[in-house]
Write an enzyme that holds these catalytic residues in place. Sequence first.
Site, PDB file in Angstrom:
ATOM      1  N   ASP A 415       0.826  -1.202   0.000  1.00 39.05           N
ATOM      2  CA  ASP A 415       0.000   0.000   0.000  1.00 39.05           C
ATOM      3  C   ASP A 415       0.871   1.267   0.000  1.00 39.05           C
ATOM      4  O   ASP A 415       2.095   1.203   0.254  1.00 39.05           O
ATOM      5  CB  ASP A 415      -0.896  -0.035   1.248  1.00 39.05           C
ATOM      6  CG  ASP A 415      -2.233   0.664   1.054  1.00 39.05           C
ATOM      7  OD1 ASP A 415      -2.331   1.519   0.158  1.00 39.05           O
ATOM      8  OD2 ASP A 415      -3.175   0.372   1.822  1.00 39.05           O
ATOM      9  N   ASP A 482     -10.760   1.951  -3.472  1.00 37.82           N
ATOM     10  CA  ASP A 482     -11.386   1.682  -2.173  1.00 37.82           C
ATOM     11  C   ASP A 482     -12.905   1.722  -2.265  1.00 37.82           C
ATOM     12  O   ASP A 482     -13.597   1.390  -1.304  1.00 37.82           O
ATOM     13  CB  ASP A 482     -10.922   2.703  -1.128  1.00 37.82           C
ATOM     14  CG  ASP A 482      -9.598   2.308  -0.490  1.00 37.82           C
ATOM     15  OD1 ASP A 482      -9.123   1.185  -0.736  1.00 37.82           O
ATOM     16  OD2 ASP A 482      -9.036   3.135   0.257  1.00 37.82           O
TER      17      ASP A 482
HETATM   18  C1  DGJ Z   1      -5.990   1.703   1.815  1.00 36.34           C
HETATM   19  C2  DGJ Z   1      -6.365   0.497   1.025  1.00 36.34           C
HETATM   20  O1  DGJ Z   1      -6.834   0.861  -0.226  1.00 36.34           O
HETATM   21  C3  DGJ Z   1      -7.376  -0.320   1.810  1.00 36.34           C
HETATM   22  O2  DGJ Z   1      -7.812  -1.406   1.042  1.00 36.34           O
HETATM   23  C4  DGJ Z   1      -6.740  -0.770   3.081  1.00 36.34           C
HETATM   24  O3  DGJ Z   1      -5.664  -1.626   2.794  1.00 36.34           O
HETATM   25  C5  DGJ Z   1      -6.265   0.433   3.876  1.00 36.34           C
HETATM   26  N1  DGJ Z   1      -5.423   1.295   3.081  1.00 36.34           N
HETATM   27  C6  DGJ Z   1      -5.522  -0.008   5.092  1.00 36.34           C
HETATM   28  O4  DGJ Z   1      -4.962   1.028   5.774  1.00 36.34           O
END
Ligand code: DGJ
Length: 669
Positions: A415, A482
């Site tokens: 991430d 997301d």
């Molecule tokens: C952002 C990601 O896109 C989510 O899926 C998740 O992993 C969160 N970060 C976790 O902090």
Amino acid sequence: MPVFPDSGPLRLVLDLDPDGACLPIVHCAGSISGCALLIEHSRGSYARPGLRGHRSGGRDWSPAFTGVRVEVDGDRLTIDAADPVAGLRLRTEVEALVGGALRARHTVTNDGADDYVVDGLEVTLPLPDDATELLDFTGRHLHERAPQRHELADGLWLRETRRGRTSLESPTMLIAGAPGFGFAHGPVLGAHVAFSGNSVLRAERGPREDATLGGGELLLPGEVTLEPGRSYTTPWVVFAAGEGLDDIAHSLHTWQRSLAAHPDAQPVTLNVWEAVYFDHDLDRLLRLAELAAGAGVERFVLDDGWFRGRRHDRAGLGDWQVDDDVWPQGLAPLADRVHELGMQFGLWFEPEMVNPESDLYRAHPDWILQTGGRVPALQRNQLVLDLTRPEVRGYLAGAVSAVLSSVPVDYIKWDHNRDLLEPGSNARSGAPAAHEQTLAFYDLLDDLRRRHPSVAWESCASGGGRIDLGVVEHVQRFWTSDMTDALARQQIQRWTVQLIAPEYLGAHVSSPVSHQTGRTLPLDFRAATAFHYAFGIEWDLTTASPDDLDRLARWIELHKQYRGLLHGGRTVRIDLDRAGELAHGVVSADRRHALIAHVQLDEPRSRRGTRVRVPGLDPAASYLPSRVGPDRKTGPTSGAVLSGAALGQAGLWLPSRRPETIELVALDA
Ligand code: DGJ
């Protein structure tokens, strides 16, 4: 007049000046306009120059490259030229990619006696005169890759990405064509900068100059200063052409499917983020894993929250050791059980980041990117580590590897949850480091891939903030967004496949009530929305009813049954011209099978039903259309066998349906 490559939708005609006094003129096939791959002011162009740079005192700012040598070696074209007065050499490489796209990059070398500052170096191709409509993309968190179209009038259309990552608002591609081009019609030429850092995409037209399309890296002040003998190479700029947007998408997907890193198969994945967030509890996660395995899930991913101090998003980043308070026996009890259940085990990391509230930051506050002695404004309570420093990369490679050696991990979700603000390096008195940071990210990732060759990698950045043709050579999956509300997801997926093949694009069935929008959507709509992509789940299955679990299992089984077709065929998006409806699908390489999705987003305007014209079938073949769903493969939609020609021209008639429903139709010859 050499032509490169010999065939394909995009060919360059190298129209060399007789005395080799200038760079080759390049014509794109089908276009009568011409321009050099590098725009030079010295050759009479008043457009944005391809190379912008200078030496101290402003010297050598307008190079004139001569003595051109062209070499073709298989699928690679190399053009060398030099400006002895300015003390610069230029190499341009063009590669013909599997699938028909081209990628090109420049390397400038400083042959002079003092430093040469590169302010910008961009690759361009000519645009046909009638290519006056532009399509590119914008976006934000939860709303990535929103298309925008406008006229290319006289002037410069410049999309700069200066957030230090590909970014949520990334232009993604800049595509030019004759007004009104669609998915299957209209000649189009698109450009993309294959880089996960700052970039520039540009289209320019002038009353006296041919229009051009291209791009490169956005360089911060002094970021690339070449000492004598040193070189700078731009990222690859990828160009793809075709008849309609689907041709461009298909040529890029075909190339991705030829990559060494391309996933052989994409396992059905459950990610626990929206199920538990930071609330990690072994018993609850074990129960979730059991339900997931029972439903047919093949990979179980433990997201953010497993490491020291990470009870919320205000602390812990940087301290990549398992949190003993929450995981007294480590991660093994979960990982082992996941493996016993026949699933892969995945784990979340965000290596480039640090929270001020962490042991790492307390020990090394100077390891962050910053300039002027200022600590950049926090975003999501975090700062960015300076990966250009070998000791930082060394710490991260060691810390991630230590976790992977202590617990069997098959998959890493990588991430990157903030933009780079004032990205200077303390190792160089705060000088800009976004360029080096991006290269250091690839280095760190490749180092870890070498150390852990069996691990698969996902690129995520607050959702879809690091999706590009640079990082695609290093990973097997992307987290598309997301946004897991299926209604909103439809558009994001529809446009992300413009660049990336569907098998890479994580698409998860969420809980019935969306965590992002509060909307309640039926399970069939949620599952059918994920169906064509890297199918997964992001839902606390311990709260799902037995009926829902059973239905989800049947969707997973169906996805597995069709996965070969979905992840290997040609993506088609269908121009429907009806508000509130979408259609898309996939056609197998041999054109004998297709799986089309008709999506009723909103209340249909009429009750006449919809005609879905399916492109790309064999006109002479006969196809039996049948409905596909978790209940059954129901047999013919109408009882009629239709020719590929009829399906392409008159279309498949589907009756009106309620909003928030999807009809999946298989076409088998
Ligand atoms: C952002 C990601 O896109 C989510 O899926 C998740 O992993 C969160 N970060 C976790 O902090």
